[in-house]
Design a protein around this motif. Sequence first.
Motif, PDB file in Angstrom:
ATOM      1  N   GLY A 131      43.614  29.605  38.413  1.00 47.11           N
ATOM      2  CA  GLY A 131      43.352  30.957  37.939  1.00 47.11           C
ATOM      3  C   GLY A 131      42.999  31.916  39.048  1.00 47.11           C
ATOM      4  N   GLY A 132      42.423  31.402  40.146  1.00 47.25           N
ATOM      5  CA  GLY A 132      42.024  32.258  41.249  1.00 47.25           C
ATOM      6  C   GLY A 132      41.646  31.445  42.465  1.00 47.25           C
ATOM      7  N   LEU A 133      41.377  32.151  43.567  1.00 44.20           N
ATOM      8  CA  LEU A 133      41.031  31.508  44.826  1.00 44.20           C
ATOM      9  C   LEU A 133      39.745  32.093  45.389  1.00 44.20           C
ATOM     10  N   LEU A 145      46.291  34.403  53.172  1.00 49.83           N
ATOM     11  CA  LEU A 145      46.045  35.687  52.523  1.00 49.83           C
ATOM     12  C   LEU A 145      47.361  36.357  52.137  1.00 49.83           C
ATOM     13  N   ALA A 146      48.331  36.313  53.053  1.00 45.53           N
ATOM     14  CA  ALA A 146      49.623  36.920  52.750  1.00 45.53           C
ATOM     15  C   ALA A 146      50.284  36.235  51.560  1.00 45.53           C
ATOM     16  N   THR A 147      50.139  34.910  51.491  1.00 46.29           N
ATOM     17  CA  THR A 147      50.747  34.157  50.396  1.00 46.29           C
ATOM     18  C   THR A 147      50.028  34.431  49.079  1.00 46.29           C
ATOM     19  N   ALA A 148      48.703  34.481  49.108  1.00 49.88           N
ATOM     20  CA  ALA A 148      47.941  34.789  47.895  1.00 49.88           C
ATOM     21  C   ALA A 148      48.298  36.175  47.371  1.00 49.88           C
ATOM     22  N   GLU A 149      48.485  37.124  48.289  1.00 47.39           N
ATOM     23  CA  GLU A 149      48.872  38.480  47.884  1.00 47.39           C
ATOM     24  C   GLU A 149      50.281  38.491  47.293  1.00 47.39           C
ATOM     25  N   GLN A 150      51.189  37.769  47.936  1.00 44.98           N
ATOM     26  CA  GLN A 150      52.573  37.712  47.464  1.00 44.98           C
ATOM     27  C   GLN A 150      52.667  37.091  46.078  1.00 44.98           C
ATOM     28  N   LEU A 151      51.828  36.074  45.822  1.00 46.78           N
ATOM     29  CA  LEU A 151      51.868  35.373  44.543  1.00 46.78           C
ATOM     30  C   LEU A 151      50.933  35.996  43.498  1.00 46.78           C
ATOM     31  N   SER A 152      50.262  37.073  43.887  1.00 43.53           N
ATOM     32  CA  SER A 152      49.368  37.810  42.977  1.00 43.53           C
ATOM     33  C   SER A 152      48.276  36.915  42.391  1.00 43.53           C
ATOM     34  N   ILE A 153      47.691  36.081  43.245  1.00 42.69           N
ATOM     35  CA  ILE A 153      46.594  35.222  42.804  1.00 42.69           C
ATOM     36  C   ILE A 153      45.279  35.968  43.024  1.00 42.69           C
ATOM     37  N   PRO A 154      44.460  36.139  41.998  1.00 41.80           N
ATOM     38  CA  PRO A 154      43.145  36.768  42.195  1.00 41.80           C
ATOM     39  C   PRO A 154      42.364  36.002  43.267  1.00 41.80           C
ATOM     40  N   THR A 155      41.913  36.720  44.294  1.00 44.92           N
ATOM     41  CA  THR A 155      41.317  36.070  45.454  1.00 44.92           C
ATOM     42  C   THR A 155      40.081  36.829  45.918  1.00 44.92           C
ATOM     43  N   GLY A 163      37.013  43.541  58.353  1.00 43.94           N
ATOM     44  CA  GLY A 163      38.221  44.346  58.529  1.00 43.94           C
ATOM     45  C   GLY A 163      39.297  44.103  57.492  1.00 43.94           C
ATOM     46  N   GLU A 164      39.099  43.148  56.584  1.00 48.29           N
ATOM     47  CA  GLU A 164      40.103  42.820  55.556  1.00 48.29           C
ATOM     48  C   GLU A 164      39.826  43.652  54.304  1.00 48.29           C
ATOM     49  N   ARG A 165      40.832  44.407  53.863  1.00 47.93           N
ATOM     50  CA  ARG A 165      40.622  45.304  52.728  1.00 47.93           C
ATOM     51  C   ARG A 165      41.537  44.990  51.535  1.00 47.93           C
ATOM     52  N   ARG A 166      42.408  44.001  51.676  1.00 50.17           N
ATOM     53  CA  ARG A 166      43.316  43.686  50.559  1.00 50.17           C
ATOM     54  C   ARG A 166      42.627  42.924  49.444  1.00 50.17           C
ATOM     55  N   PHE A 167      41.535  42.231  49.782  1.00 46.76           N
ATOM     56  CA  PHE A 167      40.864  41.374  48.816  1.00 46.76           C
ATOM     57  C   PHE A 167      39.389  41.730  48.738  1.00 46.76           C
ATOM     58  N   SER A 168      38.799  41.439  47.608  1.00 50.82           N
ATOM     59  CA  SER A 168      37.355  41.569  47.494  1.00 50.82           C
ATOM     60  C   SER A 168      36.690  40.525  48.390  1.00 50.82           C
ATOM     61  N   SER A 169      35.486  40.856  48.858  1.00 50.25           N
ATOM     62  CA  SER A 169      34.788  39.924  49.738  1.00 50.25           C
ATOM     63  C   SER A 169      33.284  40.051  49.568  1.00 50.25           C
ATOM     64  N   VAL A 170      32.603  38.953  49.871  1.00 51.37           N
ATOM     65  CA  VAL A 170      31.142  38.944  49.945  1.00 51.37           C
ATOM     66  C   VAL A 170      30.797  38.403  51.319  1.00 51.37           C
ATOM     67  N   LEU A 316      35.328  36.383  38.756  1.00 52.69           N
ATOM     68  CA  LEU A 316      35.385  36.484  37.300  1.00 52.69           C
ATOM     69  C   LEU A 316      35.794  37.882  36.858  1.00 52.69           C
ATOM     70  N   GLU A 317      35.327  38.896  37.561  1.00 55.79           N
ATOM     71  CA  GLU A 317      35.727  40.263  37.239  1.00 55.79           C
ATOM     72  C   GLU A 317      37.222  40.455  37.457  1.00 55.79           C
ATOM     73  N   HIS A 318      37.758  39.885  38.530  1.00 54.16           N
ATOM     74  CA  HIS A 318      39.195  40.004  38.801  1.00 54.16           C
ATOM     75  C   HIS A 318      40.025  39.211  37.784  1.00 54.16           C
ATOM     76  N   LEU A 319      39.495  38.092  37.326  1.00 51.45           N
ATOM     77  CA  LEU A 319      40.202  37.323  36.301  1.00 51.45           C
ATOM     78  C   LEU A 319      40.221  38.086  34.978  1.00 51.45           C
ATOM     79  N   LYS A 320      39.133  38.759  34.688  1.00 49.48           N
ATOM     80  CA  LYS A 320      39.021  39.511  33.436  1.00 49.48           C
ATOM     81  C   LYS A 320      39.849  40.783  33.475  1.00 49.48           C
ATOM     82  N   THR A 321      39.897  41.424  34.658  1.00 45.98           N
ATOM     83  CA  THR A 321      40.623  42.694  34.790  1.00 45.98           C
ATOM     84  C   THR A 321      41.613  42.595  35.936  1.00 45.98           C
ATOM     85  N   PRO A 322      42.789  42.008  35.697  1.00 45.79           N
ATOM     86  CA  PRO A 322      43.806  41.902  36.757  1.00 45.79           C
ATOM     87  C   PRO A 322      44.165  43.290  37.296  1.00 45.79           C
ATOM     88  N   GLY A 323      44.390  43.360  38.590  1.00 42.29           N
ATOM     89  CA  GLY A 323      44.740  44.642  39.192  1.00 42.29           C
ATOM     90  C   GLY A 323      43.548  45.480  39.591  1.00 42.29           C
TER      91      GLY A 323
END
Length: 348
Positions: A131-133, A145-155, A163-170, A316-323
Motif C-alpha cells: 500500500g505504501g513505502l 525514489l524515481a521508481t516509487a514516483e513512476q509507480l505512484s506508490i505513496p511514499t 533537499g527532496e521535495r517530491r515526497f513527504s518526509s520526517v 496513513l494520510e497519503h493512503l487515505k487521500t491519494p495525490g
Amino acid sequence: MSKITPDDNQATNPPTIEDIARAAGVHPASVSRALRGIDKKVSAQTRQRIEQIAKEMGYRPNAVAASLRTKQTNLIGIVVPDLGNPLFGPIVQGLEVELRKQGLMCLVIQTPEEPDERRDVVVALANRQVGGLLILAAESDDPMLATAEQLSIPTVLVNRGFGERRFSSVVNDDSESVHLVLEHLMKLGHRAIAHIAGPSSSSTGRARRQAFEELSESLGIQTRVVEARAFTRQEGLTAALELLNQTKACTAIFGANDLIAMGVLDALHQHGLSVPGDVSVVGHNDMPFVDLIAPPLTTVRIAVDQMSRQAAQLLLEHLKTPGQAPSRRVLTPKLIVRSSTASARKTS
C-alpha cells in the motif's frame, strides 16, 4: 443463541463465507458486505449476528484473495539502509507499532548497494501490491525514489530527505544538531574542531556537513572536514586516521553519527590520545548503548519516537487521500552530554 461448532469438514478446512451464510440464513453477498463493514444493504442487527457467527466459527479473511480483488494489500514496505545499525531498530519498531494499530503489516527490506537492485526492490514491492513505502535509506538521485514516483506508490522518507521535495518526509533538524554541538564545544574552550562527515551521497551526511561548515565559518572556528565513505565504525576509523595523519591540532572531533564517532575513538586510541583529556568526541543520534562505551559518548539525540509516529501518520494520510501534496516535518534534537567531552587542552 446456541454456540456454533464446526462440522467434521470444517474441522480440517477453514470456514468460508458460504459456511457463515448457511449458518446465518443469509446470502453470501450479505456476509461479505457485513464483514467488510459495508452497512448500507445489511442491517446493524444482521451484521452483528454475522460477525458473531464468524467469530464462533473461527473465520479468517483470505488476505490474498482480497488483494486480488482490490489490487491492494495491507502490507507496507519499510526500506532500511543497514539492519546492523542500532539506530534503525527503534525507528522500525515504532513504525510497525503505529501501522499495526491501523491493521497494516510491515515488510522490512535492507537497501541493496547497486542502483539496479535498488530499483528492483521497489518494483518487487509494487508487484506484491504494497500500500505504501517508508524509506529510511534515500540517497542523492536514488533510483528507489524515481521508481516509487513512476509507480505512484505513496511514499514517506524517514530521517532522510534533505533537499527532496517530491515526497513527504520526517527529518531531524540537522542544522540545530550542529549548532548544539558547536555551542557545547565552544563553551568548553574548543576552537580547533574537526568533523568526520557522513558520505556525501547521503542526505544526512550532506546536511550535517553543510551546517558544520556554514556555522563554523560564521563563528570563526578553525575546522577540518574529512568524509567517511559510510556511516560505520570502520569507515569512521579510516577517516579519523586520515585526519590524525594530517594534523593533531584539533582538540575536538564531531562524528556525523555514533558509529563514526566510535571509529574516531578507536583512531585516537591507536595514536595514544586520551578522550576527553587530549581530544573531546561528539557523536550523533544517541543510538542504544553509547552510554555504556568507554568513555560514555556525548551525542545528539534525535526524536526517534516522534519520528516513527509522525512518519506513520503521514503515510496513513497519503493512503487515505491519494495525490495529497508532499509535506515536511522537522523535529528538534537534544544534546546529551556525557564523559567524552571536557574542557579543551592547551595547545602550543
